[in-house]
Write a protein that holds these residues in place. Structure first.
Motif, mmCIF file in Angstrom:
data_model
loop_
_atom_site.group_PDB
_atom_site.id
_atom_site.type_symbol
_atom_site.label_atom_id
_atom_site.label_comp_id
_atom_site.label_asym_id
_atom_site.label_seq_id
_atom_site.Cartn_x
_atom_site.Cartn_y
_atom_site.Cartn_z
ATOM 1 N N VAL A 158 0.856 -1.182 0.000
ATOM 2 C CA VAL A 158 0.000 0.000 0.000
ATOM 3 C C VAL A 158 0.897 1.238 0.000
ATOM 4 O O VAL A 158 1.749 1.394 0.873
ATOM 5 N N ARG A 159 0.661 2.134 -0.976
ATOM 6 C CA ARG A 159 1.469 3.359 -1.057
ATOM 7 C C ARG A 159 0.559 4.586 -1.056
ATOM 8 O O ARG A 159 -0.393 4.671 -1.843
ATOM 9 N N ALA A 160 0.837 5.516 -0.157
ATOM 10 C CA ALA A 160 0.067 6.745 0.014
ATOM 11 C C ALA A 160 1.047 7.925 0.030
ATOM 12 O O ALA A 160 2.271 7.724 -0.086
ATOM 13 N N PRO A 161 0.570 9.167 0.152
ATOM 14 C CA PRO A 161 1.494 10.312 0.146
ATOM 15 C C PRO A 161 2.563 10.267 1.222
ATOM 16 O O PRO A 161 3.667 10.798 1.031
ATOM 17 N N ASP A 162 2.267 9.632 2.367
ATOM 18 C CA ASP A 162 3.259 9.586 3.444
ATOM 19 C C ASP A 162 4.191 8.377 3.344
ATOM 20 O O ASP A 162 4.974 8.121 4.261
ATOM 21 N N GLY A 163 4.117 7.630 2.237
ATOM 22 C CA GLY A 163 5.036 6.531 2.034
ATOM 23 C C GLY A 163 4.322 5.209 1.793
ATOM 24 O O GLY A 163 3.105 5.161 1.611
ATOM 25 N N PHE A 164 5.095 4.120 1.808
ATOM 26 C CA PHE A 164 4.522 2.803 1.550
ATOM 27 C C PHE A 164 4.685 1.910 2.773
ATOM 28 O O PHE A 164 5.547 2.122 3.630
ATOM 29 N N THR A 165 3.831 0.912 2.847
ATOM 30 C CA THR A 165 3.939 -0.108 3.878
ATOM 31 C C THR A 165 3.448 -1.422 3.285
ATOM 32 O O THR A 165 2.989 -1.475 2.140
ATOM 33 N N VAL A 166 3.550 -2.489 4.073
ATOM 34 C CA VAL A 166 3.097 -3.811 3.636
ATOM 35 C C VAL A 166 2.141 -4.359 4.693
ATOM 36 O O VAL A 166 2.471 -4.390 5.880
ATOM 37 N N PRO A 172 -5.759 -3.425 8.969
ATOM 38 C CA PRO A 172 -4.657 -4.392 8.893
ATOM 39 C C PRO A 172 -3.399 -3.855 9.561
ATOM 40 O O PRO A 172 -3.089 -2.663 9.451
ATOM 41 N N PRO A 173 -2.659 -4.687 10.268
ATOM 42 C CA PRO A 173 -1.394 -4.236 10.873
ATOM 43 C C PRO A 173 -0.342 -3.987 9.794
ATOM 44 O O PRO A 173 -0.411 -4.538 8.701
ATOM 45 N N GLN A 174 0.617 -3.157 10.126
ATOM 46 C CA GLN A 174 1.688 -2.829 9.187
ATOM 47 C C GLN A 174 2.912 -3.680 9.498
ATOM 48 O O GLN A 174 3.437 -3.634 10.610
ATOM 49 N N ARG A 175 3.334 -4.462 8.508
ATOM 50 C CA ARG A 175 4.542 -5.264 8.676
ATOM 51 C C ARG A 175 5.798 -4.428 8.542
ATOM 52 O O ARG A 175 6.881 -4.851 8.952
ATOM 53 N N LEU A 176 5.666 -3.252 7.941
ATOM 54 C CA LEU A 176 6.806 -2.368 7.718
ATOM 55 C C LEU A 176 6.373 -0.943 8.035
ATOM 56 O O LEU A 176 5.307 -0.512 7.590
ATOM 57 N N PRO A 177 7.153 -0.191 8.823
ATOM 58 C CA PRO A 177 6.794 1.203 9.093
ATOM 59 C C PRO A 177 6.711 1.995 7.793
ATOM 60 O O PRO A 177 7.411 1.692 6.813
ATOM 61 N N LYS A 178 5.848 3.008 7.766
ATOM 62 C CA LYS A 178 5.709 3.837 6.568
ATOM 63 C C LYS A 178 7.068 4.383 6.147
ATOM 64 O O LYS A 178 7.793 4.980 6.947
ATOM 65 N N THR A 179 7.394 4.171 4.867
ATOM 66 C CA THR A 179 8.696 4.579 4.342
ATOM 67 C C THR A 179 8.491 5.481 3.140
ATOM 68 O O THR A 179 7.764 5.107 2.201
ATOM 69 N N ALA A 180 9.103 6.648 3.136
ATOM 70 C CA ALA A 180 8.923 7.606 2.050
ATOM 71 C C ALA A 180 9.481 7.061 0.748
ATOM 72 O O ALA A 180 10.557 6.444 0.723
ATOM 73 N N CYS A 181 8.759 7.295 -0.339
ATOM 74 C CA CYS A 181 9.220 6.864 -1.668
ATOM 75 C C CYS A 181 8.361 7.547 -2.716
ATOM 76 O O CYS A 181 7.342 8.171 -2.411
ATOM 77 N N LEU A 241 11.508 -8.262 4.978
ATOM 78 C CA LEU A 241 11.358 -6.828 4.742
ATOM 79 C C LEU A 241 12.579 -6.035 5.201
ATOM 80 O O LEU A 241 12.480 -4.875 5.594
ATOM 81 N N SER A 242 13.717 -6.682 5.140
ATOM 82 C CA SER A 242 14.986 -6.008 5.437
ATOM 83 C C SER A 242 15.616 -5.517 4.134
ATOM 84 O O SER A 242 15.346 -6.047 3.055
ATOM 85 N N VAL A 243 16.450 -4.499 4.259
ATOM 86 C CA VAL A 243 17.097 -3.908 3.086
ATOM 87 C C VAL A 243 18.229 -4.802 2.613
ATOM 88 O O VAL A 243 19.126 -5.167 3.385
ATOM 89 N N ILE A 244 18.188 -5.170 1.339
ATOM 90 C CA ILE A 244 19.270 -5.947 0.736
ATOM 91 C C ILE A 244 20.365 -5.019 0.233
ATOM 92 O O ILE A 244 21.554 -5.219 0.497
ATOM 93 N N ARG A 245 19.925 -3.984 -0.510
ATOM 94 C CA ARG A 245 20.905 -3.076 -1.094
ATOM 95 C C ARG A 245 20.233 -1.737 -1.385
ATOM 96 O O ARG A 245 19.071 -1.694 -1.797
#
Length: 512
Positions: free
Chosen positions: A12-20, A32-41, A70-74
């Motif tokens: 889900v992506r909104a003006p304040d960022g995306f989450t899963v 629904p709970p957020q598996r990932l904190p809202k992240t700007a993109c 949901l960890s950063v690979i690169r």
């Protein structure tokens, strides 16, 4: 021992960022709970196999996540970044950056795990027709790109070799590599100087290069859409001309063509109604395809891979078809500038299950397990009434979530084979009927829905207030536009009074 089924997830992506989000079902009355904190993109996308997630910030960076943790690979710092795309399994990242001169190579293929630039070239313009520049097969064993008058192929085991072989096709304007498997590639050459447009299919085998496997020529064509089936044995081509010479359509003229790699069929699909081709989709098996076509009310037909009609799905205000990933259920719908009517079909039983409605939908797709159907109203197509709706496979509404503004929503891809089949078809009699007219004297619509089904309905109204006296108006509209509201009813007292007032205000000459 059977392997555990994967869990569903929604981006889900909104003006304040995306989450899963985790996938449905959701507890009644909860978000629904957020598996990932809202992240700007500024943009997000999954790899085709759902193993990795790409998030980009325009003119700045691209970040690749592992979908299981949901960890950063690169993360890549990319000044002037305009577009980015992951390869099907997420091994490679392709980026396009603004370039000031041809000497600066602005298209790069990166190896994600090592952040190594494997291949670069200069590209002046970016468009939907040429992005991603490099196309991959589903298993990433084949990769190619379109260049001037030719198709160029890479060695995916070693991109540093550059172009390893080419297929000559003068005037090529579009290319589509078959995905599963990557055995063939199709190229489109537009009409020019009295020479008809053509689509040609070539083998991706290096030893068989430049040998045309199948070919189809046609006039009145400026652009095409390619649809390969699973197995890469059949190709559907939607050809479009900018001008309809019959003057029946403002949007031009479309035709549906079909080519097979064994040359068993090369020609136009025999559609039974005149008008545009609205949508086409292959079944998950690749042995059948469904088409929505014709002037409104549009017609929906299923064909086999020999191009013989198998089943009619009726007519209605439809322009969209979505085939369940397991191959059993089909939704035909009318989205965009149509009222949002949906018809849920059980294809194995050849019967209509239920009708529903999802007004103003921009996005619509089945979940990978084939048990849920999601629609969404998103910006910038619509700036108001942004929402997500999730239905079960029978067409019963299960979940609604409203947003001030919503940009994107996607299921995380998974292989349908990893999920079990739906054992039996169960129609929920308690499911919400979106079009059900509120009876006079009953409680509010929100109170009725909360007592009928465990659906999360936000407080934001679905549309303008409609008084009980206007019931006949809704019935007439539903009858005309394919809705489900009951017909009948008389003109309300208010409408009669307004009509008489208008009649009195007319000049005497108009009344007589």
């Amino acid at each position: 021992m059977a392997s555990q089924q994967p869990s569903l997830a929604i981006l889900v992506r909104a003006p304040d960022g995306f989450t899963v989000w985790p996938g449905p079902p959701y507890p009644p009355g909860s978000s629904p709970p957020q598996r990932l904190p809202k992240t700007a993109c500024s943009a997000t996308s999954f790899s085709s196999d759902g193993s990795r997630l790409l998030a980009t910030v325009a003119s700045a960076s691209a970040t690749v996540y592992d979908c299981s943790s949901l960890s950063v690979i690169r993360s890549f710092d990319l000044p002037g970044l305009t577009a980015a795309a992951l390869s099907p399994t997420g091994s490679y990242l392709q980026t396009f950056q603004k370039s000031s001169s041809p000497q600066v190579k602005n298209v790069t293929v990166w190896h994600v795990d090592t952040a190594t630039a494997l291949y670069q070239h200069y590209q002046k313009n970016l468009s939907k027709a040429n992005w991603p520049m490099v196309q991959f097969s589903a298993d990433e064993s084949v990769a190619c790109r379109m260049a001037t008058n030719e198709m160029q192929f890479f060695d995916t085991n070693d991109f540093t070799k550059g172009i390893v072989y080419k297929v000559r096709l003068p005037g090529i304007a579009a290319l589509q590599l078959a995905s599963a498997p990557g055995s063939h590639v199709a190229g489109f050459v537009p009409e020019a100087k009295g020479v008809p447009a053509s689509v040609q299919i070539f083998s991706c085998d290096k030893d068989a290069q430049n040998q045309v496997v199948a070919r189809r020529s046609f006039f009145r064509c400026s652009t095409v859409q390619f649809h390969w089936n699973k197995g890469s044995t059949g190709l559907l081509i939607v050809s479009q001309a900018d001008v309809d010479k019959t003057n029946q359509s403002y949007y031009g003229e479309t035709k549906l063509h079909y080519l097979t790699t064994d040359r068993a069929f090369e020609g136009i699909v025999p559609l039974k109604k005149e008008g545009p081709v609205h949508d086409v989709q292959w079944s998950s098996s690749g042995s059948e395809f469904a088409v929505v076509y014709g002037y409104m009310p549009a017609k929906a037909t299923i064909f086999n891979k020999k191009c013989n009609p198998l089943h009619e799905l009726g007519e209605g205000p439809y322009n969209t078809i979505r085939w369940n990933p397991k191959g059993r259920f089909i939704v035909i719908a009318g989205f965009g500038n149509l009222p949002g009517d949906m018809a849920f079909w059980d294809y194995s039983e050849k019967k209509l299950i239920q009708k529903a409605k999802a007004e103003w939908s921009v996005i619509s797709e089945w979940s990978p397990d084939g048990r849920h159907f999601m629609t969404a109203t998103t910006a910038p197509r619509l700036q108001i009434d942004n929402r997500i709706k999730i239905f079960d496979h029978t067409g019963s509404l299960q979940f609604i979530k409203e947003f001030e503004k919503l940009y994107q929503v996607d299921w995380k891809p998974e292989s349908p084979e990893r999920f079990g089949d739906i054992a039996e078809l169960t129609i929920s009699l308690n499911g919400i009927k979106i079009e059900e007219t509120k009876k006079q004297g009953q409680g509010s619509k929100s109170a009725q829905t909360s007592s009928k089904a465990p659906v999360n309905v936000a407080a934001k109204p679905a549309g303008a207030y409609r008084p009980p006296q206007s019931k006949h108006t809704a019935a007439l509209q539903d009858k005309l536009f394919g809705g489900l509201a009951p017909t009948g009813g008389e003109m309300s007292k208010t409408a009669l009074r307004n009509k008489k007032r208008r009649e009195k205000q007319k000049p005497w000459s108009l009344q007589n």
